[in-house]
Write a protein that holds these residues in place. Structure first.
Motif, short mmCIF file in Angstrom:
data_model
loop_
_atom_site.label_atom_id
_atom_site.label_comp_id
_atom_site.label_asym_id
_atom_site.label_seq_id
_atom_site.Cartn_x
_atom_site.Cartn_y
_atom_site.Cartn_z
N HIS A 21 0.84 -1.20 0.00
CA HIS A 21 0.00 0.00 0.00
C HIS A 21 0.88 1.26 0.00
CE1 HIS A 21 -3.87 2.01 0.84
NE2 HIS A 21 -3.16 2.83 1.60
N GLY A 22 1.91 1.25 0.83
CA GLY A 22 2.85 2.37 0.87
C GLY A 22 3.64 2.50 -0.42
N TRP A 23 4.10 1.38 -0.94
CA TRP A 23 4.86 1.40 -2.19
C TRP A 23 4.03 1.97 -3.33
CZ3 TRP A 23 9.53 1.82 -3.62
CH2 TRP A 23 9.90 1.57 -4.94
N ASN A 24 2.74 1.69 -3.34
CA ASN A 24 1.86 2.22 -4.37
C ASN A 24 1.80 3.75 -4.33
OD1 ASN A 24 -0.13 1.71 -6.53
ND2 ASN A 24 -1.53 2.69 -5.08
N LYS A 25 1.93 4.32 -3.14
CA LYS A 25 1.95 5.79 -3.03
C LYS A 25 3.19 6.38 -3.70
CE LYS A 25 -0.75 6.62 1.17
NZ LYS A 25 -1.23 5.32 1.65
N VAL A 26 4.27 5.60 -3.73
CA VAL A 26 5.53 6.06 -4.31
C VAL A 26 5.61 5.72 -5.79
CG1 VAL A 26 8.05 5.76 -4.23
CG2 VAL A 26 6.73 5.80 -2.10
N ALA A 27 5.28 4.49 -6.15
CA ALA A 27 5.53 4.00 -7.50
C ALA A 27 4.27 3.62 -8.26
CB ALA A 27 6.46 2.79 -7.43
N GLY A 28 3.10 3.89 -7.68
CA GLY A 28 1.85 3.58 -8.37
C GLY A 28 1.62 4.53 -9.54
N PRO A 29 0.46 4.46 -10.15
CA PRO A 29 0.18 5.24 -11.36
C PRO A 29 0.45 6.74 -11.22
CG PRO A 29 -1.58 3.67 -10.97
CD PRO A 29 -0.66 3.59 -9.79
N GLY A 30 0.12 7.34 -10.09
CA GLY A 30 0.34 8.79 -9.92
C GLY A 30 1.68 9.14 -9.31
N GLY A 31 2.37 8.13 -8.76
CA GLY A 31 3.65 8.36 -8.12
C GLY A 31 3.55 9.34 -6.97
N LEU A 32 4.68 9.83 -6.54
CA LEU A 32 4.71 10.78 -5.43
C LEU A 32 3.96 12.07 -5.76
CD1 LEU A 32 8.30 10.50 -3.94
CD2 LEU A 32 6.14 9.99 -2.81
N GLU A 33 3.97 12.46 -7.04
CA GLU A 33 3.26 13.69 -7.42
C GLU A 33 1.75 13.51 -7.21
OE1 GLU A 33 5.44 12.10 -9.53
OE2 GLU A 33 7.13 13.42 -9.04
N GLY A 34 1.22 12.37 -7.61
CA GLY A 34 -0.20 12.10 -7.41
C GLY A 34 -0.54 11.99 -5.93
N SER A 41 -5.35 17.59 -1.28
CA SER A 41 -6.82 17.66 -1.33
C SER A 41 -7.45 17.22 -0.01
CB SER A 41 -7.37 16.81 -2.48
OG SER A 41 -7.30 15.43 -2.18
N LEU A 42 -6.75 16.36 0.75
CA LEU A 42 -7.24 15.93 2.05
C LEU A 42 -7.02 17.00 3.12
CD1 LEU A 42 -5.99 12.23 2.21
CD2 LEU A 42 -8.32 13.02 1.80
N GLY A 43 -6.11 17.93 2.85
CA GLY A 43 -5.82 18.98 3.83
C GLY A 43 -4.59 18.73 4.67
N LEU A 44 -3.75 17.78 4.26
CA LEU A 44 -2.50 17.52 4.99
C LEU A 44 -1.42 18.47 4.49
CD1 LEU A 44 -2.75 13.65 5.03
CD2 LEU A 44 -2.93 15.17 7.01
N ARG A 45 -0.90 19.30 5.39
CA ARG A 45 0.08 20.32 5.02
C ARG A 45 1.38 20.12 5.80
NH1 ARG A 45 -3.81 20.73 1.99
NH2 ARG A 45 -5.22 22.48 1.89
N PRO A 46 2.53 20.27 5.18
CA PRO A 46 2.73 20.37 3.74
C PRO A 46 2.55 19.00 3.07
CG PRO A 46 4.86 20.45 4.83
CD PRO A 46 3.80 20.38 5.92
N ALA A 47 1.78 18.99 2.03
CA ALA A 47 1.41 17.74 1.36
C ALA A 47 2.63 16.98 0.84
CB ALA A 47 0.44 18.02 0.23
N TRP A 48 3.63 17.69 0.32
CA TRP A 48 4.81 17.01 -0.22
C TRP A 48 5.52 16.20 0.86
CZ3 TRP A 48 9.56 17.73 1.85
CH2 TRP A 48 9.76 18.89 2.64
N LEU A 49 5.52 16.72 2.10
CA LEU A 49 6.18 16.02 3.19
C LEU A 49 5.37 14.79 3.62
CD1 LEU A 49 8.45 15.90 5.27
CD2 LEU A 49 7.07 17.43 6.72
N HIS A 50 4.07 14.94 3.75
CA HIS A 50 3.22 13.82 4.15
C HIS A 50 3.19 12.73 3.07
CE1 HIS A 50 1.82 15.47 7.91
NE2 HIS A 50 1.82 16.64 7.30
N ALA A 51 3.34 13.13 1.81
CA ALA A 51 3.38 12.17 0.71
C ALA A 51 4.64 11.31 0.77
CB ALA A 51 3.30 12.89 -0.63
N ARG A 52 5.59 11.71 1.54
CA ARG A 52 6.81 10.92 1.72
C ARG A 52 6.81 10.19 3.07
NH1 ARG A 52 7.11 14.55 -1.91
NH2 ARG A 52 8.62 14.46 -3.62
N ILE A 53 6.34 10.87 4.11
CA ILE A 53 6.32 10.26 5.44
C ILE A 53 5.36 9.07 5.48
CG2 ILE A 53 5.62 10.62 7.84
CD1 ILE A 53 6.66 13.49 7.58
#
Length: 165
Positions: A21-34, A41-53
């Protein structure tokens, strides 16, 4: 022996599921950008940091649970992740997952608490190392600690867009 087989089966189901599930957030269709856009869109700020954590936590917790290493603390991470998901992505959508509800995350969190209570079994690195990081106290620590960590993260980072009336 039956207990050890049962806990191994549960660890082999839950651990890889979260890691993938975590790997999909990194390498899935949208990647880290998605993932970054989704977290924004969920309201997690900064989103770029949470997308990695989030995926780093999911991947590492999944691998550690699969191995049966640091069972109690790892189950605490599972609960924390699921509480954040329940209060952000699944919030206000009811219980059933097919309607976007929290059914799935509640189940994952409760199974993690169960593993923390039972322990990883003899076929685990905790057992090989002689570590006792599971049991009745962990069944209390895991939900309390995971929920506290999730609420702390949300208090500092959750800034959803305001709904217009």
């Amino acid at each position: 022996m039956d207990h050890d087989i049962g806990t191994l089966i549960v660890r082999l189901a839950l651990g890889p599921m979260l890691a993938i599930h975590g790997w999909n957030k990194v390498a899935g269709p949208g990647g880290l950008e998605g993932t970054t856009r989704w977290f924004n869109s969920l309201g997690l700020r900064p989103a770029w940091l949470h997308a990695r954590i989030a995926p780093a936590t999911e991947i590492s917790a999944g691998i550690l649970l699969t191995a049966g290493l640091l069972t109690g603390p790892v189950c605490t991470a599972f609960v924390g992740l699921m509480v954040v998901a329940a209060l952000t992505d699944h919030r206000g959508k009811g219980y059933f997952v097919f309607k976007g509800g929290a059914e799935y995350v509640v189940l994952v969190a409760m199974v993690a608490v169960g593993i923390a209570a039972l322990g990883p079994g003899e076929w685990s690195l905790d057992h090989v190392l002689g570590w006792k990081l599971a049991g009745a106290w962990w069944a209390l620590i895991v939900p309390a600690g995971g929920t506290a960590a999730a609420l702390g993260l949300l208090a500092t980072s959750y800034r959803p867009a305001r709904q217009s009336a």
